[in-house]
Scaffold this motif. Structure first.
Motif, PDB file in Angstrom:
ATOM      1  N   ASP A 103       0.825  -1.208   0.000  1.00 12.00           N
ATOM      2  CA  ASP A 103       0.000   0.000   0.000  1.00 12.00           C
ATOM      3  C   ASP A 103       0.865   1.267   0.000  1.00 12.00           C
ATOM      4  O   ASP A 103       0.437   2.314  -0.503  1.00 12.00           O
ATOM      5  N   PHE A 104       2.049   1.168   0.569  1.00 10.92           N
ATOM      6  CA  PHE A 104       2.925   2.329   0.687  1.00 10.92           C
ATOM      7  C   PHE A 104       3.516   2.749  -0.659  1.00 10.92           C
ATOM      8  O   PHE A 104       3.685   3.939  -0.927  1.00 10.92           O
ATOM      9  N   MET A 105       3.816   1.797  -1.518  1.00  6.86           N
ATOM     10  CA  MET A 105       4.511   2.085  -2.768  1.00  6.86           C
ATOM     11  C   MET A 105       3.576   2.715  -3.809  1.00  6.86           C
ATOM     12  O   MET A 105       2.628   2.080  -4.259  1.00  6.86           O
ATOM     13  N   PRO A 106       3.831   3.966  -4.213  1.00  7.94           N
ATOM     14  CA  PRO A 106       2.996   4.593  -5.246  1.00  7.94           C
ATOM     15  C   PRO A 106       3.410   4.106  -6.641  1.00  7.94           C
ATOM     16  O   PRO A 106       4.470   3.490  -6.812  1.00  7.94           O
ATOM     17  N   LEU A 107       2.587   4.397  -7.624  1.00 10.49           N
ATOM     18  CA  LEU A 107       2.943   4.024  -8.998  1.00 10.49           C
ATOM     19  C   LEU A 107       4.153   4.809  -9.478  1.00 10.49           C
ATOM     20  O   LEU A 107       4.975   4.314 -10.243  1.00 10.49           O
ATOM     21  N   ARG A 108       4.254   6.061  -9.051  1.00 11.61           N
ATOM     22  CA  ARG A 108       5.411   6.888  -9.372  1.00 11.61           C
ATOM     23  C   ARG A 108       6.205   7.115  -8.093  1.00 11.61           C
ATOM     24  O   ARG A 108       5.683   7.642  -7.115  1.00 11.61           O
ATOM     25  N   GLY A 109       7.454   6.718  -8.113  1.00 15.11           N
ATOM     26  CA  GLY A 109       8.289   6.889  -6.932  1.00 15.11           C
ATOM     27  C   GLY A 109       9.064   5.629  -6.614  1.00 15.11           C
ATOM     28  O   GLY A 109       8.794   4.548  -7.161  1.00 15.11           O
ATOM     29  N   GLY A 110      10.023   5.756  -5.732  1.00 21.17           N
ATOM     30  CA  GLY A 110      10.844   4.631  -5.325  1.00 21.17           C
ATOM     31  C   GLY A 110      11.838   5.064  -4.268  1.00 21.17           C
ATOM     32  O   GLY A 110      11.931   6.242  -3.928  1.00 21.17           O
ATOM     33  N   TYR A 111      12.602   4.108  -3.758  1.00 20.12           N
ATOM     34  CA  TYR A 111      13.597   4.414  -2.735  1.00 20.12           C
ATOM     35  C   TYR A 111      14.573   3.255  -2.595  1.00 20.12           C
ATOM     36  O   TYR A 111      14.338   2.153  -3.096  1.00 20.12           O
ATOM     37  N   PHE A 112      15.681   3.526  -1.918  1.00 20.41           N
ATOM     38  CA  PHE A 112      16.638   2.481  -1.581  1.00 20.41           C
ATOM     39  C   PHE A 112      16.194   1.837  -0.272  1.00 20.41           C
ATOM     40  O   PHE A 112      15.994   2.532   0.725  1.00 20.41           O
ATOM     41  N   VAL A 113      16.031   0.513  -0.297  1.00 20.64           N
ATOM     42  CA  VAL A 113      15.567  -0.182   0.902  1.00 20.64           C
ATOM     43  C   VAL A 113      16.651  -0.162   1.970  1.00 20.64           C
ATOM     44  O   VAL A 113      17.810   0.172   1.719  1.00 20.64           O
TER      45      VAL A 113
END
Length: 550
Positions: free
Chosen positions: A357-367
Motif C-alpha cells: 500500500d505504501f509504494m505509489p505508482l510513481r516513486g521509489g527508494y533504496f531499501v
C-alpha cells in the motif's frame, strides 16, 4: 545522537599530546582559488530565480552585524531573517567547545533543565557536521579547521576494547574537553566505542570526517589543509579499514548494529543503507582530495574499482519501485546458477503487507538492507538523502525518491520533519528486533521518531533535484514549533506531533540543521560543498525498472 555512555576511558593531558599547533595551522596562507561553478552550483543558482518573493522578501538592508543577532549570510544576501534565526545562532554559539582557547566543536545538547548530563556535553563527530556546515556557510571556517585537525590527532591514539585493539584508522565517536582551572591545562577524553552501549565502534565517523574535509575545501578554496601529509594519511587510514580484501562477495560494507546514527539495536546489522550511502560519498570525496603520489595512486585505483562495483550493486539490488516490488513478489526461490534472477534468494512471503500500500505508482527508494535471504523494506531518510547528494542515486532515481516524499508526505514527514525510518516496528517484532528497548518503542527515537536535524539533508536533496518547494513546506513546519519547543532532539508519534519522551532540549544539531536548511534555500550555491555531480562512467549497465516514467 549517541546513547548514554559510561565515563570515558581514553584520556590524554596537554603535556602528553603530540598536538597540532592550531594557532600556527590557522596562520598558514590560503590559496586564493577562483572555483568554476559545478553543475550542481549552476543549477542551484538558476533555481533561485524561481523562488517566490514572499519567501525571499528583500526588506533587510546590509550593514554592520552583531556577533550573534545578524549572521553574515543574511547581511551578504540582504534577506530578512525569520525571528528564529537569531535565536538559533545564539544557541549554536552557546554550544561551542574550546581547547587551549581555540573553538574545536559544539556539544551535543545544552540542556540545563536535564537532571543527567550523560554524554550530551561531548563533541560528537556526526553531530558536529551540521554545525560545521552552518559555520562554513556563514564565513567562519576556523572552528571547522580546528575540529578536523583535532579529530585527526585523536585518530592516532591507540584504541582498545578490553584486550582487543581497534584498527588504526578508526575515528572517535566523540570527545570531551576537560578544563583544569588549578593547573590551567586542558585534557581531552575520547570515545572510540569502548564506552558506548553495546561497545560498537562508529563506522560513520570516518566517512563524515572525509565528507566534512571536502566541504571545508570546497567552501574556503583552501587546499593546504587536505594536502598536508597528516590529512592525506588520515584519509588513507580510514580507507584502509573498508577497502581491505576479505571474504566479502559484495562491494557493500558489512556492519554491526548501532554503528551509525541509529546507534541502538534496531535490526540494521548487515549492509545498512545509511552506511553504504556514506561509504559511497566518502569514497568519491576522498578521490577528489588524494594526491597522485605513490601512496595515493594505490588507493585511487582501489577507490575507482570499488565505486563502479558499489554503484552497480546499490542501484540494482537496493532499489525498489512499483515494478521492482512486483518482480520480487513473483520471484522464484532456490535458484542455483549464474543466471538466477533472485540472486539473494529473497522469499516473496517475507514482503511485509504495509509496503504494497505504501509504494505509489510513481516513486521509489533504496531499501534499508539487502543480504542473503533478507531484504529490509523500511525507508531510512538519511541513507536516501545522502544517496541523492552523492549521486549514488541516478537522476531518475533521485526524482523518484522526491516523488515518494510528495506522495507519502503524511507518513514520512507528517507534522514535524523528518521520520528517521518508516514504518516503526512494534509488538512481538519490537521485542525480538530491539530486545525490548524502552527507548525505541513504536514511533519514538530511532523507531519511527521524527528528527529535525534531518531537515538539512532533505533541503539539500530538494534543491539538487529542483524541488525547493518541498523544502520550504518542511521548513514552515519546523518554524511553527521547533523554537517554541526549545529545540528538542526528536519528536514522537505517528505524525511527529509530540516532543520525544526522552528528547533533550536545545539539541545542537536540531538548531544547526535548521540554520543550514535556511541558508541553503536562500543561497542554493551552498549545496556545492555537500553535493557531488553524477559520474557518467558509473552508470549501471542494466536498468532494472523505470516506473517513475510511467
Amino acid at each position: 545522537m549517541e546513547c548514554p555512555k559510561e565515563p570515558l576511558g581514553s584520556q590524554c593531558s596537554l603535556s602528553e599530546m603530540d598536538d597540532f599547533d592550531l594557532t600556527r595551522a590557522l596562520d598558514k596562507p590560503r590559496l586564493k582559488i577562483e572555483r568554476k561553478r559545478s553543475f550542481d552550483e549552476r543549477s542551484m543558482s538558476e533555481l533561485s530565480t524561481g523562488y517566490s518573493r514572499h519567501d525571499l522578501d528583500m526588506a533587510h538592508s546590509p550593514g554592520s552585524r552583531s556577533f550573534v543577532d545578524t549572521p553574515l549570510s543574511y547581511v551578504r544576501n540582504s534577506f530578512e531573517p525569520h525571528p528564529m534565526v537569531a535565536e538559533a545562532w545564539e544557541a549554536l554559539r552557546r554550544s561551542m567547545v574550546f581547547f587551549r582557547g581555540q573553538p574545536v566543536g559544539t556539544i551535543a545538547a545544552y540542556d540545563h533543565a536535564s537532571e543527567e548530563v550523560l554524554n550530551y556535553d561531548q563533541v560528537f563527530v556526526r553531530d558536529f557536521v551540521p554545525s560545521a556546515l552552518a559555520f562554513l556557510m556563514n564565513g567562519e571556517p576556523d572552528i571547522v579547521k580546528n575540529f578536523l585537525l583535532k579529530t585527526l590527532q585523536l585518530q592516532g591514539w591507540e584504541k582498545r576494547v578490553d584486550r582487543f585493539k581497534l584498527g588504526e584508522g578508526v575515528m572517535p565517536a566523540s570527545f570531551k574537553v576537560l578544563h583544569d582551572p588549578v593547573r590551567k591545562t586542558d585534557t581531552i577524553a575520547a570515545d572510540f566505542g569502548e564506552s558506548a552501549i553495546g561497545r560498537v565502534a562508529p563506522v560513520d565517523s570516518g566517512f563524515w570526517w572525509i565528507i566534512l574535509l571536502r566541504a571545508y575545501t570546497k567552501s574556503t578554496g583552501d587546499l593546504t589543509l587536505s594536502e598536508t601529509p597528516e590529512c592525506q594519511r588520515g584519509i588513507r587510514l580510514i580507507l584502509s579499514l573498508c577497502l581491505s580484501e576479505g571474504f566479502d562477495t559484495f562491494p557493500t560494507l558489512l556492519c554491526a548494529d548501532g554503528c551509525s546514527m541509529v546507534d541502538r539495536r534496531m535490526g540494521v546489522y548487515g549492509y545498512p543503507i545509511e552506511i553504504q550511502a556514506l561509504f559511497f560519498m566518502a569514497l568519491r570525496s576522498a578521490l577528489s582530495m588524494l594526491k597522485h603520489d605513490e601512496e595515493g595512486r594505490e588507493f585511487i585505483e582501489k577507490i575507482v574499482k570499488r565505486l563502479h562495483a558499489l554503484s552497480f550493486h546499490m542501484r540494482n539490488y537496493f532499489w525498489l519501485d512499483f515494478q521492482q516490488l512486483n518482480d520480487i513478489y513473483r520471484y522464484k526461490t532456490e535458484e542455483y546458477s549464474h543466471t538466477a534472477v533472485n540472486k539473494f534468494n529473497v522469499m516473496p512471503d517475507s514482503i511485509p503487507d504495509w509496503v504494497f500500500d505504501f509504494m505509489p505508482l510513481r516513486g521509489g527508494y533504496f531499501v534499508g538492507n539487502v543480504s542473503p535471504a533478507r531484504m529490509d523494506f523500511r525507508w531510512f531518510s538519511l541513507g536516501n538523502c545522502v544517496a541523492i547528494l552523492s549521486s549514488l542515486a541516478t537522476p531518475d532515481q533521485s526524482m523518484a525518491i522526491m516523488d515518494l516524499l510528495e506522495h507519502r508526505w503524511e507518513e514520512l514527514i507528517g507534522e514535524m520533519p523528518l521520520k528517521i525510518c518508516y514504518p516503526c516496528i512494534e509488538s512481538h517484532e519490537w521485542r525480538i528486533v530491539t530486545g525490548c528497548d524502552p527507548k525505541n518503542t513504536r514511533w519514538s527515537y530511532h523507531n519511527g521518531g521524527s528528527w529535525p536535524v534531518l531537515l538539512w539533508m532533505l533541503t539539500a536533496a530538494c534543491i539538487k533535484t529542483g524541488r525547493p518547494q518541498i523544502a520550504r513546506r518542511a521548513i514552515d513546519l519546523i518554524e511553527s514549533r521547533l523554537h517554541r519547543d526549545c529545540w528538542p532532539e526528536y519528536y514522537d508519534g505517528k505524525l511527529g506531533r509530540y516532543v520525544g519522551k526522552q528528547a533533550r532540549k536545545f539539541q545542537t544539531w536540531s538548531i544547526a540543521g535548521y540554520l543550514v536548511a535556511k541558508m541553503m534555500l536562500e543561497d542554493p550555491s551552498h549545496i556545492g560543498m555537500i553535493s557531488l555531480e553524477e559520474d557518467k562512467q558509473m552508470k549501471p549497465v542494466i536498468k532494472r525498472s523505470a516506473s517513475w516514467t510511467c
